[in-house]
Write a protein that holds these residues in place. Structure first.
Motif, PDB file in Angstrom:
ATOM      1  N   VAL A  67     -30.254  26.889  13.189  1.00 40.15           N
ATOM      2  CA  VAL A  67     -30.607  27.412  11.857  1.00 40.15           C
ATOM      3  C   VAL A  67     -31.552  26.455  11.129  1.00 40.15           C
ATOM      4  O   VAL A  67     -31.270  25.252  11.016  1.00 40.15           O
ATOM      5  N   TYR A  68     -32.670  27.019  10.626  1.00 41.01           N
ATOM      6  CA  TYR A  68     -33.566  26.268   9.739  1.00 41.01           C
ATOM      7  C   TYR A  68     -33.041  26.447   8.314  1.00 41.01           C
ATOM      8  O   TYR A  68     -32.831  27.587   7.862  1.00 41.01           O
ATOM      9  N   PHE A  69     -32.817  25.334   7.627  1.00 36.46           N
ATOM     10  CA  PHE A  69     -32.326  25.388   6.242  1.00 36.46           C
ATOM     11  C   PHE A  69     -33.490  25.078   5.306  1.00 36.46           C
ATOM     12  O   PHE A  69     -34.123  24.026   5.428  1.00 36.46           O
ATOM     13  N   ILE A  70     -33.752  26.018   4.411  1.00 35.55           N
ATOM     14  CA  ILE A  70     -34.840  25.895   3.446  1.00 35.55           C
ATOM     15  C   ILE A  70     -34.205  25.953   2.055  1.00 35.55           C
ATOM     16  O   ILE A  70     -33.154  26.612   1.881  1.00 35.55           O
ATOM     17  N   TRP A  71     -34.799  25.264   1.071  1.00 36.01           N
ATOM     18  CA  TRP A  71     -34.251  25.322  -0.292  1.00 36.01           C
ATOM     19  C   TRP A  71     -35.106  26.278  -1.136  1.00 36.01           C
ATOM     20  O   TRP A  71     -36.336  26.121  -1.202  1.00 36.01           O
ATOM     21  N   GLY A  72     -34.471  27.248  -1.730  1.00 30.53           N
ATOM     22  CA  GLY A  72     -35.204  28.228  -2.565  1.00 30.53           C
ATOM     23  C   GLY A  72     -35.796  27.542  -3.778  1.00 30.53           C
ATOM     24  O   GLY A  72     -36.848  27.931  -4.292  1.00 30.53           O
ATOM     25  N   ASP A  73     -35.089  26.505  -4.237  1.00 29.94           N
ATOM     26  CA  ASP A  73     -35.643  25.683  -5.315  1.00 29.94           C
ATOM     27  C   ASP A  73     -34.899  24.354  -5.339  1.00 29.94           C
ATOM     28  O   ASP A  73     -33.861  24.185  -4.697  1.00 29.94           O
ATOM     29  N   GLU A  74     -35.484  23.413  -6.035  1.00 27.78           N
ATOM     30  CA  GLU A  74     -34.894  22.076  -6.098  1.00 27.78           C
ATOM     31  C   GLU A  74     -35.240  21.462  -7.440  1.00 27.78           C
ATOM     32  O   GLU A  74     -36.236  21.813  -8.066  1.00 27.78           O
ATOM     33  N   ARG A  75     -34.372  20.606  -7.885  1.00 33.77           N
ATOM     34  CA  ARG A  75     -34.667  19.887  -9.120  1.00 33.77           C
ATOM     35  C   ARG A  75     -35.410  18.604  -8.720  1.00 33.77           C
ATOM     36  O   ARG A  75     -35.116  17.999  -7.701  1.00 33.77           O
ATOM     37  N   TYR A  76     -36.360  18.197  -9.544  1.00 27.60           N
ATOM     38  CA  TYR A  76     -37.129  16.988  -9.209  1.00 27.60           C
ATOM     39  C   TYR A  76     -36.315  15.765  -9.618  1.00 27.60           C
ATOM     40  O   TYR A  76     -36.549  15.106 -10.625  1.00 27.60           O
ATOM     41  N   VAL A  77     -35.271  15.516  -8.809  1.00 30.02           N
ATOM     42  CA  VAL A  77     -34.357  14.377  -9.030  1.00 30.02           C
ATOM     43  C   VAL A  77     -34.123  13.711  -7.677  1.00 30.02           C
ATOM     44  O   VAL A  77     -34.387  14.325  -6.623  1.00 30.02           O
ATOM     45  N   PRO A  78     -33.603  12.478  -7.648  1.00 25.91           N
ATOM     46  CA  PRO A  78     -33.276  11.857  -6.356  1.00 25.91           C
ATOM     47  C   PRO A  78     -32.280  12.712  -5.575  1.00 25.91           C
ATOM     48  O   PRO A  78     -31.461  13.437  -6.162  1.00 25.91           O
ATOM     49  N   LEU A  79     -32.361  12.628  -4.256  1.00 26.98           N
ATOM     50  CA  LEU A  79     -31.533  13.508  -3.407  1.00 26.98           C
ATOM     51  C   LEU A  79     -30.033  13.226  -3.570  1.00 26.98           C
ATOM     52  O   LEU A  79     -29.207  14.066  -3.219  1.00 26.98           O
ATOM     53  N   ASP A  80     -29.678  12.062  -4.144  1.00 22.97           N
ATOM     54  CA  ASP A  80     -28.239  11.775  -4.342  1.00 22.97           C
ATOM     55  C   ASP A  80     -27.831  12.011  -5.796  1.00 22.97           C
ATOM     56  O   ASP A  80     -26.713  11.681  -6.193  1.00 22.97           O
ATOM     57  N   ASP A  81     -28.753  12.620  -6.569  1.00 27.36           N
ATOM     58  CA  ASP A  81     -28.456  12.899  -7.979  1.00 27.36           C
ATOM     59  C   ASP A  81     -27.451  14.046  -8.077  1.00 27.36           C
ATOM     60  O   ASP A  81     -27.480  14.969  -7.273  1.00 27.36           O
ATOM     61  N   VAL A  82     -26.587  13.987  -9.067  1.00 24.79           N
ATOM     62  CA  VAL A  82     -25.548  15.024  -9.203  1.00 24.79           C
ATOM     63  C   VAL A  82     -26.177  16.411  -9.410  1.00 24.79           C
ATOM     64  O   VAL A  82     -25.569  17.428  -9.100  1.00 24.79           O
ATOM     65  N   ASN A  83     -27.422  16.441  -9.872  1.00 24.80           N
ATOM     66  CA  ASN A  83     -28.080  17.736 -10.104  1.00 24.80           C
ATOM     67  C   ASN A  83     -28.912  18.217  -8.921  1.00 24.80           C
ATOM     68  O   ASN A  83     -29.565  19.258  -8.997  1.00 24.80           O
ATOM     69  N   SER A  84     -28.899  17.435  -7.843  1.00 25.70           N
ATOM     70  CA  SER A  84     -29.732  17.796  -6.689  1.00 25.70           C
ATOM     71  C   SER A  84     -29.115  18.947  -5.896  1.00 25.70           C
ATOM     72  O   SER A  84     -27.941  18.884  -5.499  1.00 25.70           O
ATOM     73  N   ASN A  85     -29.915  19.983  -5.638  1.00 28.88           N
ATOM     74  CA  ASN A  85     -29.424  21.068  -4.778  1.00 28.88           C
ATOM     75  C   ASN A  85     -29.243  20.579  -3.348  1.00 28.88           C
ATOM     76  O   ASN A  85     -28.348  21.048  -2.629  1.00 28.88           O
ATOM     77  N   TYR A  86     -30.092  19.628  -2.944  1.00 27.32           N
ATOM     78  CA  TYR A  86     -29.948  19.058  -1.595  1.00 27.32           C
ATOM     79  C   TYR A  86     -28.567  18.416  -1.468  1.00 27.32           C
ATOM     80  O   TYR A  86     -27.826  18.647  -0.510  1.00 27.32           O
ATOM     81  N   ARG A  87     -28.213  17.615  -2.506  1.00 27.34           N
ATOM     82  CA  ARG A  87     -26.901  16.937  -2.459  1.00 27.34           C
ATOM     83  C   ARG A  87     -25.772  17.960  -2.408  1.00 27.34           C
ATOM     84  O   ARG A  87     -24.831  17.836  -1.615  1.00 27.34           O
ATOM     85  N   MET A  88     -25.878  19.020  -3.228  1.00 23.56           N
ATOM     86  CA  MET A  88     -24.807  20.039  -3.277  1.00 23.56           C
ATOM     87  C   MET A  88     -24.644  20.688  -1.908  1.00 23.56           C
ATOM     88  O   MET A  88     -23.535  20.816  -1.391  1.00 23.56           O
ATOM     89  N   VAL A  89     -25.769  21.054  -1.274  1.00 20.03           N
ATOM     90  CA  VAL A  89     -25.699  21.734   0.024  1.00 20.03           C
ATOM     91  C   VAL A  89     -25.166  20.768   1.096  1.00 20.03           C
ATOM     92  O   VAL A  89     -24.363  21.138   1.954  1.00 20.03           O
ATOM     93  N   ASN A  90     -25.618  19.522   1.031  1.00 22.52           N
ATOM     94  CA  ASN A  90     -25.126  18.528   1.987  1.00 22.52           C
ATOM     95  C   ASN A  90     -23.615  18.379   1.915  1.00 22.52           C
ATOM     96  O   ASN A  90     -22.901  18.433   2.927  1.00 22.52           O
ATOM     97  N   GLU A  91     -23.124  18.188   0.683  1.00 21.54           N
ATOM     98  CA  GLU A  91     -21.686  17.924   0.494  1.00 21.54           C
ATOM     99  C   GLU A  91     -20.827  19.133   0.860  1.00 21.54           C
ATOM    100  O   GLU A  91     -19.745  19.001   1.403  1.00 21.54           O
ATOM    101  N   THR A  92     -21.333  20.345   0.554  1.00 23.08           N
ATOM    102  CA  THR A  92     -20.487  21.532   0.754  1.00 23.08           C
ATOM    103  C   THR A  92     -20.658  22.130   2.146  1.00 23.08           C
ATOM    104  O   THR A  92     -19.778  22.822   2.632  1.00 23.08           O
ATOM    105  N   LEU A  93     -21.793  21.854   2.805  1.00 25.42           N
ATOM    106  CA  LEU A  93     -22.037  22.524   4.091  1.00 25.42           C
ATOM    107  C   LEU A  93     -22.563  21.581   5.175  1.00 25.42           C
ATOM    108  O   LEU A  93     -21.881  21.299   6.155  1.00 25.42           O
TER     109      LEU A  93
END
Ligand code: 6PG
Length: 251
Positions: A67-93
């Motif tokens: 599976v290729y994982f693409i982000w529909g959108d992202e906040r311009y914050v560091p990838l370990d920021d609490v508001n990062s969608n990357y961080r949320m997806v990493n932690e939950t999936l």
């Protein structure tokens, strides 16, 4: 008024029902062509679904390395920021399933500006997906202001949406935008790319979204006022999965 494909799901089985649908769609794509392309929604709503996918039985029902994982959108914050969608997806999936790191196509938010990050993301998608830009599945949320991904009301990029003119050779696939609600900087896929998908699932929960869902289902506002209504013009097959709180007036 376009009839929308709306599924009202009970809270207790909401995440499992949608996880089931996602597994079916991705497995079909993998069987058909050897891989699947999944564009992920950000925000809070999908986190429960991502967690559900990372647990039995769904964690083993897909070869996630395909599976290729693409982000529909992202906040311009560091990838370990609490508001990062990357961080949320990493932690939950992603941290809990067997992925192919090469297929994790995240936004590089370490670049010098949000517009640079958007330009770079556009190139990443063009290079890594080798023209497979009709995503097998796009997951989208909807804000109570009607935005989806980071396409906010009255954003001029809405005017550029034309379902029949998508030309990835000539256009950006991602743009830098400002969230008018809090002036934060974001990166979003364009409507042309989002709605070029084969399948789109909107996932909307909570009573706070019910008024806007009413507007989408039966209101007359334009997609400029309610960007989630861009989906009405899409060639993609769109399904709205809502819980009984968001869908309380839709019975
Ligand atoms: C984001 C999202 C955004 C989200 C909606 C709903 O990065 O915030 O992509 O479009 O889906 O704002 O957010 P909630 O699920 O948190 O209500």
């Amino acid at each position: 008024m376009k009839k929308i494909n709306l599924e009202i799901l009970q809270e207790k089985t909401f995440a499992s029902s949608i996880a089931e649908e996602i597994v079916t769609v991705l497995n079909y794509a993998i069987e058909e062509k050897g891989f699947a392309t999944l564009s992920l929604a950000g925000g809070q709503t999908p986190s429960g679904i991502y967690r559900r996918l990372s647990r039995p039985p769904y964690d083993k029902q897909i070869d996630w390395s395909k599976v290729y994982f693409i982000w529909g959108d992202e906040r311009y914050v560091p990838l370990d920021d609490v508001n990062s969608n990357y961080r949320m997806v990493n932690e939950t999936l992603l941290n809990n399933i067997n992925v192919d790191k090469v297929k994790i196509l995240s936004v590089n938010t370490t670049l010098s500006s949000y517009t640079e990050a958007a330009k770079n993301y556009s190139e990443i998608l063009k290079n890594k997906l080798e023209g497979n830009l009709d995503f097998d599945l796009v997951l989208l949320g909807m804000g109570s202001d009607g935005h989806t991904a980071s396409i906010f009301p009255n954003d001029p990029l809405i005017d550029d949406y034309d379902p029949n003119s998508f030309n990835p050779e000539k256009e950006d696939l991602a743009l830098g935008v400002i969230n008018p609600n809090d002036s934060t900087e974001r990166i979003t896929l364009t409507p042309n790319l989002i709605f070029n998908a084969k399948l789109v699932f909107f996932i909307v929960t909570g009573a706070a979204k019910s008024k806007m869902l009413n507007e989408v289902v039966s209101g007359s506002k334009s997609e400029k006022e309610i960007p989630s209504k861009l989906s009405f013009k899409a060639n993609a097959n769109v399904t709205w999965f809502v819980d009984s709180f968001a869908g309380k007036d839709q019975r």
